[in-house]
Design a protein around this motif. Structure first.
Motif, PDB file in Angstrom:
ATOM      1  N   TYR A  84       0.823  -1.211   0.000  1.00  0.00           N
ATOM      2  CA  TYR A  84       0.000   0.000   0.000  1.00  0.00           C
ATOM      3  C   TYR A  84       0.856   1.260   0.000  1.00  0.00           C
ATOM      4  O   TYR A  84       0.545   2.235  -0.680  1.00  0.00           O
ATOM      5  CB  TYR A  84      -0.933  -0.006   1.214  1.00  0.00           C
ATOM      6  N   ASN A  85       1.960   1.243   0.751  1.00  0.00           N
ATOM      7  CA  ASN A  85       2.795   2.437   0.883  1.00  0.00           C
ATOM      8  C   ASN A  85       4.072   2.397   0.052  1.00  0.00           C
ATOM      9  O   ASN A  85       4.760   3.414  -0.058  1.00  0.00           O
ATOM     10  CB  ASN A  85       3.166   2.671   2.350  1.00  0.00           C
ATOM     11  N   GLY A  86       4.419   1.258  -0.511  1.00  0.00           N
ATOM     12  CA  GLY A  86       5.601   1.179  -1.355  1.00  0.00           C
ATOM     13  C   GLY A  86       6.909   1.448  -0.629  1.00  0.00           C
ATOM     14  O   GLY A  86       7.837   2.043  -1.204  1.00  0.00           O
ATOM     15  N   VAL A  87       7.017   0.994   0.613  1.00  0.00           N
ATOM     16  CA  VAL A  87       8.223   1.244   1.397  1.00  0.00           C
ATOM     17  C   VAL A  87       9.452   0.650   0.730  1.00  0.00           C
ATOM     18  O   VAL A  87      10.541   1.229   0.770  1.00  0.00           O
ATOM     19  CB  VAL A  87       8.044   0.695   2.829  1.00  0.00           C
ATOM     20  N   ASN A  88       9.302  -0.510   0.104  1.00  0.00           N
ATOM     21  CA  ASN A  88      10.448  -1.120  -0.575  1.00  0.00           C
ATOM     22  C   ASN A  88      10.989  -0.223  -1.683  1.00  0.00           C
ATOM     23  O   ASN A  88      12.206  -0.161  -1.916  1.00  0.00           O
ATOM     24  CB  ASN A  88      10.068  -2.495  -1.129  1.00  0.00           C
ATOM     25  N   GLU A  89      10.114   0.494  -2.368  1.00  0.00           N
ATOM     26  CA  GLU A  89      10.566   1.394  -3.429  1.00  0.00           C
ATOM     27  C   GLU A  89      11.294   2.608  -2.855  1.00  0.00           C
ATOM     28  O   GLU A  89      12.259   3.099  -3.440  1.00  0.00           O
ATOM     29  CB  GLU A  89       9.372   1.827  -4.275  1.00  0.00           C
ATOM     30  N   ILE A  90      10.815   3.103  -1.715  1.00  0.00           N
ATOM     31  CA  ILE A  90      11.519   4.211  -1.048  1.00  0.00           C
ATOM     32  C   ILE A  90      12.921   3.770  -0.663  1.00  0.00           C
ATOM     33  O   ILE A  90      13.909   4.477  -0.903  1.00  0.00           O
ATOM     34  CB  ILE A  90      10.738   4.672   0.203  1.00  0.00           C
ATOM     35  N   LEU A  91      13.019   2.594  -0.073  1.00  0.00           N
ATOM     36  CA  LEU A  91      14.319   2.078   0.347  1.00  0.00           C
ATOM     37  C   LEU A  91      15.224   1.822  -0.850  1.00  0.00           C
ATOM     38  O   LEU A  91      16.422   2.155  -0.827  1.00  0.00           O
ATOM     39  CB  LEU A  91      14.123   0.805   1.157  1.00  0.00           C
ATOM     40  N   ASP A  92      14.666   1.226  -1.917  1.00  0.00           N
ATOM     41  CA  ASP A  92      15.456   0.998  -3.129  1.00  0.00           C
ATOM     42  C   ASP A  92      16.071   2.303  -3.631  1.00  0.00           C
ATOM     43  O   ASP A  92      17.260   2.373  -3.968  1.00  0.00           O
ATOM     44  CB  ASP A  92      14.583   0.409  -4.243  1.00  0.00           C
ATOM     45  N   TYR A  93      15.250   3.340  -3.701  1.00  0.00           N
ATOM     46  CA  TYR A  93      15.706   4.632  -4.216  1.00  0.00           C
ATOM     47  C   TYR A  93      16.775   5.244  -3.316  1.00  0.00           C
ATOM     48  O   TYR A  93      17.827   5.706  -3.791  1.00  0.00           O
ATOM     49  CB  TYR A  93      14.514   5.584  -4.358  1.00  0.00           C
ATOM     50  N   MET A  94      16.520   5.244  -2.015  1.00  0.00           N
ATOM     51  CA  MET A  94      17.458   5.886  -1.097  1.00  0.00           C
ATOM     52  C   MET A  94      18.793   5.142  -1.048  1.00  0.00           C
ATOM     53  O   MET A  94      19.858   5.765  -0.978  1.00  0.00           O
ATOM     54  CB  MET A  94      16.845   5.980   0.300  1.00  0.00           C
ATOM     55  N   ILE A  95      18.749   3.823  -1.094  1.00  0.00           N
ATOM     56  CA  ILE A  95      19.988   3.047  -1.076  1.00  0.00           C
ATOM     57  C   ILE A  95      20.736   3.205  -2.399  1.00  0.00           C
ATOM     58  O   ILE A  95      21.963   3.386  -2.432  1.00  0.00           O
ATOM     59  CB  ILE A  95      19.690   1.569  -0.773  1.00  0.00           C
ATOM     60  N   SER A  96      20.013   3.180  -3.514  1.00  0.00           N
ATOM     61  CA  SER A  96      20.655   3.309  -4.835  1.00  0.00           C
ATOM     62  C   SER A  96      21.299   4.674  -5.032  1.00  0.00           C
ATOM     63  O   SER A  96      22.294   4.806  -5.745  1.00  0.00           O
ATOM     64  CB  SER A  96      19.626   3.052  -5.939  1.00  0.00           C
TER      65      SER A  96
END
Length: 450
Positions: A84-96
């Motif tokens: 629902y919140n896409g936390v994995n995408e936030i983490l992917d972006y911040m780590i990348s």
């Protein structure tokens, strides 16, 4: 239309040309999300002992990672943050992009039979003695989290395993759970991020909150002896009050006459559930091992017989408030055992060094519709009196750049994408031992945490 197509074609040509010319294109690497099942004693009453675990891009099982335990809100489950919140995408972006170091994030299920456990051991409550019986009602979620989840996750995955690299965070009920578990287990968690949580129980008896709850009762025709059919989005205060009561003051009494099919008389018999003092029935359950039927319900910390004395924990100022005599002694039990604001004192005594060395991030919307601004502000102020000023970031938000506050106000759960990026930044700084940029930030006044 022709002009639009020309502009669009030119734009695409320029973008393509820049890329062909050697301009670096951002590559966001993908982490992995996997589901795990936690082995747990059935006696704990955990409805769904599952969790999603986020593993960062280029995950290496031979490396050690910091870990974040991320707790969802009331009505959600372990899948909410990802799907629902896409936390994995936030983490992917911040780590990348180098804004965050690789990290493992664990999202457990805190949902119970009434919609949310508040990450609390729900033990059968005896109002006559104002004590708890050693019987699980709606799940022992604190024991599950600390003794089962954390232990098994950290055996299965390569985490650093020290408190300075172990964080706990959450939104709403998840914020409450994060605060409570930190304050009761300060030796485990060195970093905490709290988003819009009910953190100061004195604010629960604010007249606006009590009036909202009473309005919900009025809309369903007054006090209902059987309330499970009246819970849901249409009655948010009644539903949240029921969830809190199931966690903090659940009630179980024996069915008076199993041969009599009438539920209400057999649950509200003299000595059974007591609607005048806030008892409400959720369901009946047959227990084969004992051969009996029991009435399962909750006790709200309020009463309809207001001829008695004020609750002993109410201050003289609180006694002047409207509906003050509706607040029952059960509210004092809530404060003593479950109020994060109160638990600050016990944490300071039980784990003074760990408590004062915790890095704490708090944010809340200026227009929080659940009236939680005052909760978070008072909680922050008390932490400051205990010496955490230089270890804490406090943020109030309302609107954002280009999004006027009158149209996009800072409410309970909006702006979560931006809020999580900030709290993840804070957590990363804390994990690395960097300057967390402690202070109070009022984003709507132009001072924001970055």
């Amino acid at each position: 239309m022709k002009r639009f197509l020309v502009v669009l074609t030119l734009s695409l040509f320029l973008i393509y040309g820049c890329n062909k010319a050697g301009q670096e294109v951002l590559e966001v690497k993908k982490g992995k999300v996997e589901e795990v099942v936690i082995n747990v004693d059935p006696a704990l009453g955990i409805v769904n002992p599952k969790a999603l675990v986020y593993l960062p891009p280029d995950y290496d099982p031979n490396k050690k990672y910091p870990v974040i335990y991320m707790l969802h809100g009331f009505g959600g489950d372990y899948r909410t943050y990802v799907y629902y919140n896409g936390v994995n995408e936030i983490l992917d972006y911040m780590i990348s992009t180098g804004q965050m170091d690789p990290v493992i994030v664990v999202m457990p299920d805190g949902r119970n039979l009434v919609g949310g456990s508040f990450y609390t051991n729900s033990r059968v409550y005896d109002p006559s003695s104002q004590t708890y019986m050693p019987l699980t009602a709606f799940g022992d979620y604190e024991t599950y989290m600390i003794d089962s989840l954390v232990a098994q996750i950290e055996r299965k995955y390569p985490v650093m395993g020290d408190r300075e690299h172990r964080a706990i965070m959450g939104l709403s009920m998840g914020s409450y759970g994060s605060a409570k578990l930190w304050l009761k287990h300060a030796d485990l968690f060195g970093v905490v991020a709290l988003h819009s949580g009910p953190l100061t129980f004195d604010m629960l008896i604010d007249e606006n909150v009590v009036d909202s709850l009473l309005k919900d009762f009025e809309e369903i025709g007054g006090k209902k002896l059987w309330i499970k059919d009246y819970l849901g989005r249409e009655h948010p205060w009644l539903t949240l009050g029921n969830g809190l009561s199931a966690a903090f003051t659940p009630r179980v009494v024996a069915y008076s006459n199993p041969s009599d099919w009438r539920v209400i008389p057999n649950c509200y018999y003299p000595g059974g559930l007591d609607s005048i003092n806030g008892d409400f029935l959720l369901d009946t359950v047959f227990i084969p091992s004992f051969g009996i039927k029991v009435c399962v319900g909750v006790r709200f910390p309020m009463r309809w017989d207001t001829t008695g004395p004020y609750a002993s924990c109410l201050t003289p100022e609180q006694q002047t408030k409207p509906n003050a005599k509706m607040i029952s002694e059960d509210f004092c039990v809530w404060k003593k055992y479950h109020d994060p604001y109160t638990l600050i004192d016990s944490a300071e005594v039980n784990s003074p060094t760990e408590f004062r060395n915790t890095k704490v991030y708090i944010d809340v919307g200026l227009k929080d519709e659940l009236t939680l601004l005052s909760h978070n502000s008072r909680f922050k102020d008390k932490l400051k009196t205990k010496g955490l000023t230089n270890n804490m970031v406090y943020v109030e938000f309302n609107g954002a750049l280009g999004y006027p506050a009158e149209l996009f106000p800072g409410k309970h759960s909006n702006w979560l994408y931006a809020r999580l990026k900030k709290s993840f930044t804070f957590i990363n700084r804390a994990f690395k031992g960097e300057d967390i940029k402690a202070g109070e930030y009022k984003q709507y006044d132009g001072k924001d945490y970055e």
